[in-house]
Design a protein around this motif. Sequence first.
Motif, PDB file in Angstrom:
ATOM      1  N   ARG A  65       5.315   4.917   6.996  1.00 35.03           N
ATOM      2  CA  ARG A  65       4.297   4.995   5.946  1.00 35.03           C
ATOM      3  C   ARG A  65       3.279   3.884   6.164  1.00 35.03           C
ATOM      4  O   ARG A  65       3.647   2.747   6.462  1.00 35.03           O
ATOM      5  CB  ARG A  65       4.898   4.865   4.550  1.00 35.03           C
ATOM      6  CG  ARG A  65       3.851   5.058   3.439  1.00 35.03           C
ATOM      7  CD  ARG A  65       4.400   4.765   2.052  1.00 35.03           C
ATOM      8  NE  ARG A  65       5.388   5.718   1.611  1.00 35.03           N
ATOM      9  CZ  ARG A  65       5.099   6.902   1.062  1.00 35.03           C
ATOM     10  NH1 ARG A  65       3.842   7.286   0.942  1.00 35.03           N
ATOM     11  NH2 ARG A  65       6.077   7.688   0.644  1.00 35.03           N
TER      12      ARG A  65
ATOM     13  N   VAL B  49      -0.037   2.080   4.146  1.00 35.80           N
ATOM     14  CA  VAL B  49      -0.658   1.944   2.834  1.00 35.80           C
ATOM     15  C   VAL B  49      -1.884   1.050   2.935  1.00 35.80           C
ATOM     16  O   VAL B  49      -1.812  -0.057   3.486  1.00 35.80           O
ATOM     17  CB  VAL B  49       0.323   1.337   1.806  1.00 35.80           C
ATOM     18  CG1 VAL B  49      -0.356   1.164   0.448  1.00 35.80           C
ATOM     19  CG2 VAL B  49       1.566   2.202   1.675  1.00 35.80           C
TER      20      VAL B  49
ATOM     21  N   THR C 120      -2.463   6.255   1.156  1.00 35.24           N
ATOM     22  CA  THR C 120      -1.338   6.230   2.087  1.00 35.24           C
ATOM     23  C   THR C 120      -1.231   7.535   2.866  1.00 35.24           C
ATOM     24  O   THR C 120      -1.672   8.596   2.419  1.00 35.24           O
ATOM     25  CB  THR C 120       0.008   5.991   1.363  1.00 35.24           C
ATOM     26  OG1 THR C 120       0.561   7.238   0.935  1.00 35.24           O
ATOM     27  CG2 THR C 120      -0.149   5.091   0.164  1.00 35.24           C
TER      28      THR C 120
END
Length: 235
Positions: free
Chosen positions: A58, A60, A103
Motif C-alpha cells: 500500500r 499513501v 492511496t
Amino acid sequence: MLKIQDQVTTSCTDCNGKLKLFSAFQMMQDCSELWLDTATEYRDFLRAHGLAQLIASRQVEVVRVPNYKEKLTIQTGVYGCEPLFGFRNTFIYDEAGNPCYKTWSLGVFCDLKTGRMKKLPQEVIDAYTYEPKLEMHYKDRRIVVPNAEVKTFEPVVVSRNDIDYNQHLNNAHYVRIASEYLPEDFNVKGVRVEYKVPVKLGEEIVPQVLTEGNFIYVKLLKKELPCAILEFEQG
C-alpha cells in the motif's frame, strides 16, 4: 465503488487531536473489506474456490491530517486486475470533498489452504466492472532499502489484540508498530508498506530502523527475514 461515512473520534486521535496514521489505515482497510460485500459474484467465486485476496503493498499520500470530530468519507474501488493481482484506490475525503489521504494498494490472490498464489480465471477478470484510476503520484510497490546505518530494537511480541479473522497480524498494526520508531516531530507526508509474510499470535518481530534524507525505513523482521518493510517520507 463503495463510500462509507466516518468521523474522527477520541480513540482515533493522537495527543494533538489529529487523526492517527494507524487509525487512517484502519479506515481504509475497513472500507476495502466492506466493498467485498458489494461485489457479490466476485466474493462468492473466491469463497467457493477457497481463495482470498491478501494485501501485498500500500502507498499513501498524506495531503492533510484531519482533526478531532471532522466528518470523513472513505471511498474505495478496483481499477485493474491481472490473474495474480488486483489494484485498488482508497481515498479519504473531508466534508468539503477534498482528499486528505490518497492511496493505492495491490492485492495478491492466494489459496487459503496452501497459502500459495493462485491465478484468477480470465473470465472472472473480464466480467468485473472497474473504476477509473484516481490521480496521485504512483510509486513502485517494491521498497528498496538504502545501505545506511541500522539501529535494531527490542523484539515486539504479537498479542491477541493484534490478530484479525485471517488469524495473523492485522495489516494496520504493522504501521502502528513501525510508527513508534519515528521522531515525535516527524511530519508524515507519505507512506509505503510492502507486506512480505504473515505474522501469527505469539511470534516476535524485531524492528530495524535506518534514515536517509527525508525518509525513515523500518524493517520488521521475523526470524531474521523481513515480514514487512515500511518507508515513511517527511513533509
